[in-house]
Design an enzyme around this catalytic site. Sequence first.
Site, PDB file in Angstrom:
ATOM      1  N   ASP A   1     -15.419  -2.781  -0.238  1.00 56.09           N
ATOM      2  CA  ASP A   1     -15.376  -2.142   1.313  1.00 56.09           C
ATOM      3  C   ASP A   1     -15.942  -2.167   1.869  1.00 56.09           C
ATOM      4  OD1 ASP A   1     -12.554  -2.710   0.262  1.00 56.09           O
ATOM      5  OD2 ASP A   1     -12.182  -0.233  -0.919  1.00 56.09           O
TER       6      ASP A   1
ATOM      7  N   ASP B   1       0.374  -1.020  -0.382  1.00 57.89           N
ATOM      8  CA  ASP B   1       0.033   0.364  -0.017  1.00 57.89           C
ATOM      9  C   ASP B   1       0.793   1.619   0.008  1.00 57.89           C
ATOM     10  OD1 ASP B   1      -2.036  -1.926  -0.114  1.00 57.89           O
ATOM     11  OD2 ASP B   1      -2.333  -1.604   2.655  1.00 57.89           O
TER      12      ASP B   1
END
EC number: 5.3.1.16
Length: 249
Positions: free
Chosen positions: A134, A8
């Site tokens: 998500d 990330d």
Amino acid sequence: MYIIPAIDILDGKVVRLREGDYNQKTEYDVSIEEMIERYRSNGTDFIHIIDLNGAKGDFSNQKTLFNIIKKTEMRVQYGGGIRTIDQVNNLLDSGIHRVIVGTQAISNPDFLPALSAAFVKKDNYANKIVIAIDVLDEVIKYSGWMESSPIKLMDYVDKCLALGFFRFLCTDINKDGKLEGAAVDLYRKLLDHSPMIKLIASGGVSSIEDIKELAKYDIRSVVVGKAIYENRISIEEIKEWNLKALSTI
């Protein structure tokens, strides 16, 4: 089930967030290139890269990231800031293995139908497009997990399936970055609702025992990030596990 190591990126740094909160980040003293090479040199050929700036609409990382990705021979699953059909097309044509679409698919009702028309019948591209879901308490979040969608979780899955998309990356935000175990109950609900989906699990994995628990279900792969950086799971363990799972990815 295959393990996909995660990288990330936020402000050019390798990071991990807790519960998707940009104010609860952990930075790691390693460059993007070094992390990719660490995986590659230990026999890993598939990585998951997320541009966290891009997820919020800040595209300052993208040029650098794309240049790095183009130099690697590894298969890359990439997401963060994918807003147009041209972006998806360019990424796939340039060799990105899978492109993750999230915010645009939720916020723009015309995007998924247009993406379906462009790619579902084109050279198996539907298999290379990942729909990000998500979830916080079964509410779909987007825009870097800052906005909530009124679309119900299962209704959204049904919509995507009807358009020809079947590969989903599901992250339980309650679990993300906590190293407290994966959201097995959520994944079971999704698979019970739609057994045909190709599900990628994400969030909360803390050990190989968590991986073994997920492997009891028809989950195709799992993204692991913080557990690697915090030395809970070694790259050697990932390599050993994946050698046994190559046929399922």
